[in-house]
Design a protein around this motif. Structure first.
Motif, PDB file in Angstrom:
ATOM      1  N   ARG A 200     -12.043  44.358  24.415  1.00 28.69           N
ATOM      2  CA  ARG A 200     -12.664  44.343  25.744  1.00 28.69           C
ATOM      3  C   ARG A 200     -13.730  45.424  25.842  1.00 28.69           C
ATOM      4  O   ARG A 200     -14.810  45.209  26.389  1.00 28.69           O
ATOM      5  CB  ARG A 200     -11.590  44.527  26.818  1.00 28.69           C
ATOM      6  N   ASP A 201     -13.448  46.605  25.298  1.00 31.17           N
ATOM      7  CA  ASP A 201     -14.443  47.682  25.289  1.00 31.17           C
ATOM      8  C   ASP A 201     -15.695  47.255  24.519  1.00 31.17           C
ATOM      9  O   ASP A 201     -16.820  47.534  24.942  1.00 31.17           O
ATOM     10  CB  ASP A 201     -13.869  48.954  24.665  1.00 31.17           C
ATOM     11  N   LEU A 202     -15.498  46.579  23.390  1.00 29.93           N
ATOM     12  CA  LEU A 202     -16.644  46.107  22.596  1.00 29.93           C
ATOM     13  C   LEU A 202     -17.451  45.062  23.357  1.00 29.93           C
ATOM     14  O   LEU A 202     -18.681  45.084  23.328  1.00 29.93           O
ATOM     15  CB  LEU A 202     -16.159  45.547  21.255  1.00 29.93           C
ATOM     16  N   VAL A 203     -16.758  44.156  24.046  1.00 26.03           N
ATOM     17  CA  VAL A 203     -17.443  43.144  24.856  1.00 26.03           C
ATOM     18  C   VAL A 203     -18.281  43.820  25.938  1.00 26.03           C
ATOM     19  O   VAL A 203     -19.388  43.383  26.252  1.00 26.03           O
ATOM     20  CB  VAL A 203     -16.427  42.158  25.480  1.00 26.03           C
ATOM     21  N   ASN A 204     -17.757  44.919  26.479  1.00 25.38           N
ATOM     22  CA  ASN A 204     -18.451  45.638  27.555  1.00 25.38           C
ATOM     23  C   ASN A 204     -19.526  46.592  27.038  1.00 25.38           C
ATOM     24  O   ASN A 204     -20.082  47.367  27.805  1.00 25.38           O
ATOM     25  CB  ASN A 204     -17.448  46.395  28.418  1.00 25.38           C
TER      26      ASN A 204
END
Length: 101
Positions: free
Chosen positions: A40-44
């Motif tokens: 999720r952090d990478l997506v963000n």
């Protein structure tokens, strides 16, 4: 067969944790939750710790970062603030009866 396996991935994460002085993890659930959070952090927009060879699949990228021992998992204790809030509530004496006027 999954590569890396859960056991291998937990070993890699625990190597990082030992280097950082953090406790080891043994739970697959904890591992899955950490991978999902990292994805999720990478997506963000978080910076990748290893070059992207996954064609933009962030979940695979998160697993790859853990497999290459770039990430560890730190379990934080729940906030004590909730306990402090209830400790400040006024004491209520339930033993007294209410008299009608």
């Amino acid at each position: 067969m999954l590569h890396p396996s859960y056991v291998e991935l937990i070993d890699h994460v625990n190597n990082v944790n030992r280097e950082n002085g953090d406790p080891e993890i043994m739970s697959r659930y904890t591992l899955v939750m950490a991978v999902a959070k990292r994805a999720r952090d990478l997506v963000n927009g978080a910076d990748m710790m290893v070059p992207d060879e996954t064609n933009g699949r962030m979940l695979a990228q998160a697993v790859r970062e853990m497999d290459e021992e770039k990430l560890g998992i730190v379990i934080r204790e729940p906030e004590v603030a909730a306990e402090a809030e209830t400790a400040n509530l006024a004491d209520v004496d339930l033993s007294t009866s209410i008299e009608e006027e």
